[in-house]
Write a protein that holds these residues in place. Sequence first.
Motif, PDB file in Angstrom:
ATOM      1  N   ILE A  46       0.829  -1.211   0.000  1.00  0.00           N
ATOM      2  CA  ILE A  46       0.000   0.000   0.000  1.00  0.00           C
ATOM      3  C   ILE A  46       0.859   1.255   0.000  1.00  0.00           C
ATOM      4  CG2 ILE A  46      -0.206   0.094   2.524  1.00  0.00           C
ATOM      5  CD1 ILE A  46      -3.096   1.145   2.055  1.00  0.00           C
ATOM      6  N   GLN A  47       0.379   2.247  -0.718  1.00  0.00           N
ATOM      7  CA  GLN A  47       0.943   3.592  -0.620  1.00  0.00           C
ATOM      8  C   GLN A  47      -0.211   4.469  -0.162  1.00  0.00           C
ATOM      9  OE1 GLN A  47       1.662   6.125  -4.087  1.00  0.00           O
ATOM     10  NE2 GLN A  47       3.635   6.650  -3.179  1.00  0.00           N
ATOM     11  N   LEU A  48      -0.025   5.068   0.996  1.00  0.00           N
ATOM     12  CA  LEU A  48      -1.051   5.920   1.578  1.00  0.00           C
ATOM     13  C   LEU A  48      -0.572   7.362   1.527  1.00  0.00           C
ATOM     14  CD1 LEU A  48      -3.738   5.948   3.246  1.00  0.00           C
ATOM     15  CD2 LEU A  48      -2.309   5.807   5.286  1.00  0.00           C
ATOM     16  N   THR A  49      -1.420   8.249   1.003  1.00  0.00           N
ATOM     17  CA  THR A  49      -1.091   9.668   1.045  1.00  0.00           C
ATOM     18  C   THR A  49      -2.177  10.373   1.852  1.00  0.00           C
ATOM     19  OG1 THR A  49      -2.130   9.945  -1.139  1.00  0.00           O
ATOM     20  CG2 THR A  49       0.264   9.834  -1.092  1.00  0.00           C
ATOM     21  N   THR A  58      -7.396  16.140   6.372  1.00  0.00           N
ATOM     22  CA  THR A  58      -8.396  16.742   5.491  1.00  0.00           C
ATOM     23  C   THR A  58      -8.661  15.903   4.245  1.00  0.00           C
ATOM     24  OG1 THR A  58      -6.678  18.088   4.453  1.00  0.00           O
ATOM     25  CG2 THR A  58      -7.941  19.101   6.255  1.00  0.00           C
ATOM     26  N   ASP A  59      -7.668  15.091   3.847  1.00  0.00           N
ATOM     27  CA  ASP A  59      -7.882  14.228   2.687  1.00  0.00           C
ATOM     28  C   ASP A  59      -6.915  13.055   2.758  1.00  0.00           C
ATOM     29  OD1 ASP A  59      -9.043  13.317   0.384  1.00  0.00           O
ATOM     30  OD2 ASP A  59      -8.226  14.869  -0.927  1.00  0.00           O
ATOM     31  N   THR A  60      -7.291  11.965   2.150  1.00  0.00           N
ATOM     32  CA  THR A  60      -6.414  10.794   2.120  1.00  0.00           C
ATOM     33  C   THR A  60      -6.799   9.906   0.947  1.00  0.00           C
ATOM     34  OG1 THR A  60      -5.639   8.878   3.377  1.00  0.00           O
ATOM     35  CG2 THR A  60      -7.905   9.571   3.786  1.00  0.00           C
ATOM     36  N   LYS A  61      -5.775   9.307   0.350  1.00  0.00           N
ATOM     37  CA  LYS A  61      -5.982   8.374  -0.761  1.00  0.00           C
ATOM     38  C   LYS A  61      -5.001   7.219  -0.613  1.00  0.00           C
ATOM     39  CE  LYS A  61      -7.812  11.489  -4.297  1.00  0.00           C
ATOM     40  NZ  LYS A  61      -9.183  11.074  -4.126  1.00  0.00           N
ATOM     41  N   PHE A  62      -5.317   6.119  -1.274  1.00  0.00           N
ATOM     42  CA  PHE A  62      -4.396   4.984  -1.243  1.00  0.00           C
ATOM     43  C   PHE A  62      -4.282   4.356  -2.618  1.00  0.00           C
ATOM     44  CE2 PHE A  62      -8.332   2.687  -1.062  1.00  0.00           C
ATOM     45  CZ  PHE A  62      -8.056   1.426  -1.605  1.00  0.00           C
ATOM     46  N   ILE A  81     -11.097   8.045   8.442  1.00  0.00           N
ATOM     47  CA  ILE A  81     -10.227   9.068   9.067  1.00  0.00           C
ATOM     48  C   ILE A  81     -10.367  10.448   8.445  1.00  0.00           C
ATOM     49  CG2 ILE A  81      -8.550   7.340   9.806  1.00  0.00           C
ATOM     50  CD1 ILE A  81      -6.660   8.537   7.577  1.00  0.00           C
ATOM     51  N   LYS A  82     -10.990  10.519   7.279  1.00  0.00           N
ATOM     52  CA  LYS A  82     -11.121  11.824   6.613  1.00  0.00           C
ATOM     53  C   LYS A  82     -11.930  12.770   7.494  1.00  0.00           C
ATOM     54  CE  LYS A  82     -11.342  11.596   1.988  1.00  0.00           C
ATOM     55  NZ  LYS A  82     -11.836  11.710   0.608  1.00  0.00           N
ATOM     56  N   GLY A  83     -11.336  13.940   7.788  1.00  0.00           N
ATOM     57  CA  GLY A  83     -12.023  14.924   8.619  1.00  0.00           C
ATOM     58  C   GLY A  83     -11.769  14.742  10.113  1.00  0.00           C
ATOM     59  N   LYS A  84     -10.997  13.715  10.464  1.00  0.00           N
ATOM     60  CA  LYS A  84     -10.732  13.466  11.888  1.00  0.00           C
ATOM     61  C   LYS A  84      -9.428  14.126  12.339  1.00  0.00           C
ATOM     62  CE  LYS A  84     -13.340   9.429  13.178  1.00  0.00           C
ATOM     63  NZ  LYS A  84     -14.493   9.862  12.499  1.00  0.00           N
ATOM     64  N   LYS A  85      -9.382  14.467  13.633  1.00  0.00           N
ATOM     65  CA  LYS A  85      -8.140  14.948  14.235  1.00  0.00           C
ATOM     66  C   LYS A  85      -7.155  13.785  14.263  1.00  0.00           C
ATOM     67  CE  LYS A  85     -10.368  18.187  17.354  1.00  0.00           C
ATOM     68  NZ  LYS A  85     -11.082  18.147  18.629  1.00  0.00           N
ATOM     69  N   ILE A  86      -5.857  14.113  14.228  1.00  0.00           N
ATOM     70  CA  ILE A  86      -4.820  13.078  14.265  1.00  0.00           C
ATOM     71  C   ILE A  86      -5.048  12.122  15.427  1.00  0.00           C
ATOM     72  CG2 ILE A  86      -2.358  12.682  14.730  1.00  0.00           C
ATOM     73  CD1 ILE A  86      -1.721  15.096  12.988  1.00  0.00           C
ATOM     74  N   ASP A  87      -5.276  12.665  16.632  1.00  0.00           N
ATOM     75  CA  ASP A  87      -5.455  11.819  17.825  1.00  0.00           C
ATOM     76  C   ASP A  87      -6.642  10.876  17.660  1.00  0.00           C
ATOM     77  OD1 ASP A  87      -3.358  13.156  18.908  1.00  0.00           O
ATOM     78  OD2 ASP A  87      -4.523  14.315  20.361  1.00  0.00           O
ATOM     79  N   ASP A  88      -7.727  11.379  17.077  1.00  0.00           N
ATOM     80  CA  ASP A  88      -8.923  10.551  16.897  1.00  0.00           C
ATOM     81  C   ASP A  88      -8.687   9.455  15.861  1.00  0.00           C
ATOM     82  OD1 ASP A  88     -10.232  12.028  18.802  1.00  0.00           O
ATOM     83  OD2 ASP A  88     -11.253  13.326  17.364  1.00  0.00           O
ATOM     84  N   ALA A  89      -7.928   9.780  14.820  1.00  0.00           N
ATOM     85  CA  ALA A  89      -7.612   8.780  13.796  1.00  0.00           C
ATOM     86  C   ALA A  89      -6.748   7.671  14.399  1.00  0.00           C
ATOM     87  CB  ALA A  89      -6.899   9.433  12.612  1.00  0.00           C
TER      88      ALA A  89
END
Length: 146
Positions: A46-49, A58-62, A81-89
Amino acid sequence: MSSNNNLDTLYRQVIMDHYKNPRNKGVLEEGSLTVNMNNPTCGDRIQLTMKVEDGIVTDTKFEGEGCSISMSSASMMTQAIKGKKIDDAIKLSKIFSDMMLGKDYDDDIDLGDIEALQGVSKFPARIKCATLAWKAMEKGLQEEGQ
């Protein structure tokens, strides 16, 4: 007993839907966080951005290749995780990990489609498939947060 079979069937359909119609597939442009991970035992890759602004994903793709479990898990994770705070993710990742290991987890949180993966915990060899994208996300966000 039949209601359990219906649930298994529903969960399989959700997993296959994410596998055949992955959400957030692709690569984010420059300025995003990139994490590459693979599972050498079964060849999942996987490559996660992720784009993080003010401590929020704010955005993420794989992109990647692998079995239906690893790819559908990546699709579900990016949605979650989109729209979540880092800690919540990261907290969500810990809950997912506990669920995969068959431990008690905080079920106050609505996991949505992710719940469909709970059956994977019965197949220890597949747990790494399901958690690959989550580990990539956690690694990237922990590095970002430092």
